[in-house]
Enzyme design. Structure first.
Site, PDB file in Angstrom:
ATOM      1  N   THR A 235       0.870  -1.177   0.000  1.00 37.75           N
ATOM      2  CA  THR A 235       0.000   0.000   0.000  1.00 37.75           C
ATOM      3  C   THR A 235       0.909   1.230   0.000  1.00 37.75           C
ATOM      4  OG1 THR A 235       0.001   0.231   2.402  1.00 37.75           O
ATOM      5  CG2 THR A 235      -1.678  -1.232   1.453  1.00 37.75           C
TER       6      THR A 235
ATOM      7  N   THR B 128      -1.198  -2.890  19.453  1.00 32.20           N
ATOM      8  CA  THR B 128      -0.806  -1.541  19.857  1.00 32.20           C
ATOM      9  C   THR B 128      -1.381  -1.158  21.220  1.00 32.20           C
ATOM     10  OG1 THR B 128      -1.234   0.785  19.321  1.00 32.20           O
ATOM     11  CG2 THR B 128      -2.743  -0.788  18.385  1.00 32.20           C
ATOM     12  N   ASP B 129      -0.706  -0.243  21.913  1.00 33.57           N
ATOM     13  CA  ASP B 129      -1.221   0.291  23.177  1.00 33.57           C
ATOM     14  C   ASP B 129      -2.531   1.050  22.981  1.00 33.57           C
ATOM     15  OD1 ASP B 129      -0.144   2.518  21.853  1.00 33.57           O
ATOM     16  OD2 ASP B 129       1.191   3.106  23.491  1.00 33.57           O
ATOM     17  N   GLU B 130      -2.789   1.487  21.727  1.00 35.90           N
ATOM     18  CA  GLU B 130      -3.964   2.336  21.495  1.00 35.90           C
ATOM     19  C   GLU B 130      -5.277   1.614  21.772  1.00 35.90           C
ATOM     20  OE1 GLU B 130      -3.923   4.978  18.202  1.00 35.90           O
ATOM     21  OE2 GLU B 130      -1.744   4.902  18.008  1.00 35.90           O
TER      22      GLU B 130
ATOM     23  N   TYR C  92      -9.128   3.266  13.851  1.00 36.73           N
ATOM     24  CA  TYR C  92      -7.883   2.469  13.814  1.00 36.73           C
ATOM     25  C   TYR C  92      -7.782   1.586  15.051  1.00 36.73           C
ATOM     26  CZ  TYR C  92      -3.009   1.293  14.794  1.00 36.73           C
ATOM     27  OH  TYR C  92      -1.856   0.622  15.142  1.00 36.73           O
TER      28      TYR C  92
ATOM     29  N   LYS D  41      -8.009  -2.542  15.544  1.00 40.00           N
ATOM     30  CA  LYS D  41      -6.935  -3.347  16.134  1.00 40.00           C
ATOM     31  C   LYS D  41      -7.472  -4.125  17.342  1.00 40.00           C
ATOM     32  CE  LYS D  41      -3.122  -3.598  15.207  1.00 40.00           C
ATOM     33  NZ  LYS D  41      -2.348  -4.439  14.253  1.00 40.00           N
TER      34      LYS D  41
ATOM     35  N   ASN E   4       6.570   3.652  18.163  1.00 37.00           N
ATOM     36  CA  ASN E   4       7.936   3.330  17.720  1.00 37.00           C
ATOM     37  C   ASN E   4       8.546   4.492  16.955  1.00 37.00           C
ATOM     38  OD1 ASN E   4       8.230  -0.192  16.949  1.00 37.00           O
ATOM     39  ND2 ASN E   4       6.929   0.753  18.483  1.00 37.00           N
TER      40      ASN E   4
HETATM   41  P1  NAD Z   1       3.162   0.462   8.390  1.00 32.95           P
HETATM   42  O1  NAD Z   1       1.961   1.240   8.021  1.00 32.95           O
HETATM   43  O2  NAD Z   1       4.513   1.068   8.242  1.00 32.95           O
HETATM   44  O3  NAD Z   1       3.202  -0.915   7.581  1.00 32.95           O
HETATM   45  C1  NAD Z   1       2.060  -1.678   7.337  1.00 32.95           C
HETATM   46  C2  NAD Z   1       2.388  -2.632   6.203  1.00 32.95           C
HETATM   47  O4  NAD Z   1       1.238  -3.461   5.972  1.00 32.95           O
HETATM   48  C3  NAD Z   1       2.713  -1.922   4.885  1.00 32.95           C
HETATM   49  O5  NAD Z   1       3.887  -2.460   4.321  1.00 32.95           O
HETATM   50  C4  NAD Z   1       1.496  -2.218   4.019  1.00 32.95           C
HETATM   51  O6  NAD Z   1       1.809  -2.289   2.629  1.00 32.95           O
HETATM   52  C5  NAD Z   1       1.055  -3.560   4.579  1.00 32.95           C
HETATM   53  N1  NAD Z   1      -0.357  -3.857   4.311  1.00 32.95           N
HETATM   54  C6  NAD Z   1      -1.419  -3.035   4.497  1.00 32.95           C
HETATM   55  N2  NAD Z   1      -2.545  -3.659   4.116  1.00 32.95           N
HETATM   56  C7  NAD Z   1      -2.179  -4.903   3.710  1.00 32.95           C
HETATM   57  C8  NAD Z   1      -2.897  -6.032   3.202  1.00 32.95           C
HETATM   58  N3  NAD Z   1      -4.228  -5.992   3.036  1.00 32.95           N
HETATM   59  N4  NAD Z   1      -2.208  -7.142   2.890  1.00 32.95           N
HETATM   60  C9  NAD Z   1      -0.861  -7.197   3.045  1.00 32.95           C
HETATM   61  N5  NAD Z   1      -0.140  -6.166   3.486  1.00 32.95           N
HETATM   62  C10 NAD Z   1      -0.788  -5.038   3.825  1.00 32.95           C
HETATM   63  O7  NAD Z   1       2.917  -0.022   9.888  1.00 32.95           O
HETATM   64  P2  NAD Z   1       3.936  -0.214  11.105  1.00 32.95           P
HETATM   65  O8  NAD Z   1       4.084   1.069  11.803  1.00 32.95           O
HETATM   66  O9  NAD Z   1       5.116  -0.951  10.626  1.00 32.95           O
HETATM   67  O10 NAD Z   1       3.044  -1.157  12.034  1.00 32.95           O
HETATM   68  C11 NAD Z   1       3.089  -2.575  11.899  1.00 32.95           C
HETATM   69  C12 NAD Z   1       2.159  -3.184  12.940  1.00 32.95           C
HETATM   70  O11 NAD Z   1       2.584  -2.773  14.245  1.00 32.95           O
HETATM   71  C13 NAD Z   1       0.722  -2.746  12.799  1.00 32.95           C
HETATM   72  O12 NAD Z   1      -0.102  -3.866  13.011  1.00 32.95           O
HETATM   73  C14 NAD Z   1       0.522  -1.699  13.893  1.00 32.95           C
HETATM   74  O13 NAD Z   1      -0.796  -1.707  14.365  1.00 32.95           O
HETATM   75  C15 NAD Z   1       1.494  -2.192  14.935  1.00 32.95           C
HETATM   76  N6  NAD Z   1       2.065  -1.135  15.806  1.00 32.95           N
HETATM   77  C16 NAD Z   1       2.700  -0.051  15.279  1.00 32.95           C
HETATM   78  C17 NAD Z   1       3.270   0.893  16.135  1.00 32.95           C
HETATM   79  C18 NAD Z   1       4.018   2.107  15.606  1.00 32.95           C
HETATM   80  O14 NAD Z   1       4.440   2.941  16.405  1.00 32.95           O
HETATM   81  N7  NAD Z   1       4.230   2.240  14.309  1.00 32.95           N
HETATM   82  C19 NAD Z   1       3.181   0.738  17.520  1.00 32.95           C
HETATM   83  C20 NAD Z   1       2.514  -0.385  18.014  1.00 32.95           C
HETATM   84  C21 NAD Z   1       1.982  -1.337  17.152  1.00 32.95           C
END
Ligand code: NAD
Length: 318
Positions: A39, A126-128, A150, A154, A180
């Site tokens: 995406t 996520t903590d959210e 969102y 989750k 992060n």
């Molecule tokens: P990101 O948005 O950078 O990456 C998400 C990835 O998922 C992208 O590469 C996207 O192409 C892919 N994707 C989206 N829809 C898809 C689908 N239908 N099929 C296959 N791939 C798909 O997200 P991130 O920040 O790396 O977060 C990763 C995970 O960690 C998430 O589940 C998020 O909820 C969780 N998280 C993130 C944070 C943070 O601070 N970024 C903190 C806690 C938890």
């Protein structure tokens, strides 16, 4: 035979760091397949450092594609599930894709895991999902009170994943991490957005009065925690992953301004995000005592390194 790990969302921010750490740390012992739809938030360049390594494979596709998911889950020994729509503001503008990807996509993976059986399933959350907390911190048993589409999507996916453990005995483990920071985060979340704009000489939009509090962690510490959970977490359990390092957005922005050689006149205070959670704070006693994990990266250095990375990689998001 190397253990086969399926990583969903491995071309995104955290998933790409996790995939890289697996191949760096366990060459020959693991093979990694990344399933990612690419995406706007996914970036094939995030996999450049591991693309040519033996044992690595990239599959472009969606976690909502039941046939593809069935095939890849069938081949895997373990699944680490990162793929999601992740930006709160986008979920407020239109939540439909969040429900499709985060809820139905997770459900599609879980169904395949149930059909094939015998697979560990790490669900990255996520903590959210807990909502907002004025004082103290949330233990894993705290009720979920998500505020945005969102975080609600989750929370739904967390509960769905846990239900597959309760109902079918699937080896599910759920993690909930704080915010992060680090290289390769798509520039829409506060740190990469503000850093890229400040370095380009632009203004940055700060919500409300900037008093919202978030707990921050370098992505490498999250990756290390996930690896402990994948290898040693107990089935059916939830593990909070928090740094204990809290900053108001105002404090964060002050640090970013300094690191980017900019002043407060570059900050525009804008109307607050609807339903904006005031404060997040995780109680991470469980992962620290049970799995011996502790975050190692100091926030100040992590911020400086992150700014440095965006300074040196201004072509990355292009
Ligand atoms: P990101 O948005 O950078 O990456 C998400 C990835 O998922 C992208 O590469 C996207 O192409 C892919 N994707 C989206 N829809 C898809 C689908 N239908 N099929 C296959 N791939 C798909 O997200 P991130 O920040 O790396 O977060 C990763 C995970 O960690 C998430 O589940 C998020 O909820 C969780 N998280 C993130 C944070 C943070 O601070 N970024 C903190 C806690 C938890």
């Amino acid at each position: 035979m190397p253990k086969k790990i399926l990583i969903t969302g491995g071309a995104g921010f955290i998933g790409s760091h996790y995939a890289q750490s697996l191949l760096d740390g366990h060459r020959n012992a693991l093979s990694v397949t990344v399933l990612d739809k690419l995406t706007y938030a996914g970036n094939a360049k995030n996999l450049d450092e591991i693309r040519e390594l033996p044992g690595f494979r990239f599959v472009r596709g969606s976690i909502c594609d039941a046939d593809l998911v069935d095939e890849l889950v069938g081949e895997a020994d373990e699944i680490v599930h990162f793929a999601a729509e992740t930006h709160v503001d986008r979920s407020i503008a239109d939540g439909a894709e969040f429900v499709r990807t985060n809820v139905l996509g997770t459900g599609t993976l879980l169904e395949a895991a149930r059909r094939h059986g015998g697979r560990r399933f790490v669900h990255v959350s996520t903590d959210e999902v807990y909502g907002s907390i004025a004082t103290g911190s949330w233990p894993e048993e705290h009720p979920l009170r998500p505020s945005s589409p969102y975080s609600a999507s989750k929370a739904a996916s967390d509960l769905l994943a846990l239900s597959y453990h309760t109902t079918y005995g699937l080896d599910v483990v759920v993690t909930r991490c704080c915010n992060n920071l680090g290289p390769r985060q798509y520039p829409e979340k506060i740190i990469p957005l503000f850093v890229t704009r400040l370095l380009a000489g632009c203004t940055v939009p700060l919500y409300g009065t900037g008093e919202n509090v978030r707990e921050w962690m370098h992505v490498d510490d999250h990756v290390e925690a996930l690896e402990r959970v994948r290898t040693r977490g107990r089935p059916g359990e939830i593990y909070n992953i928090g740094s204990g390092v809290e900053l108001t957005n105002r404090e964060l922005v002050a640090a970013l301004l300094e690191l980017c050689d900019a002043d407060w006149d570059r900050v525009e205070f804008v109307a607050d995000r609807p339903g904006h959670d005031r404060r997040y704070c995780l109680d991470s006693t469980k992962i620290r005592t049970e799995l011996g994990w502790t975050p190692r990266r100091d926030l100040r250095t992590a911020l400086a390194d992150t700014v440095d990375w965006y300074r040196k990689n201004d072509e990355w998001a292009a």
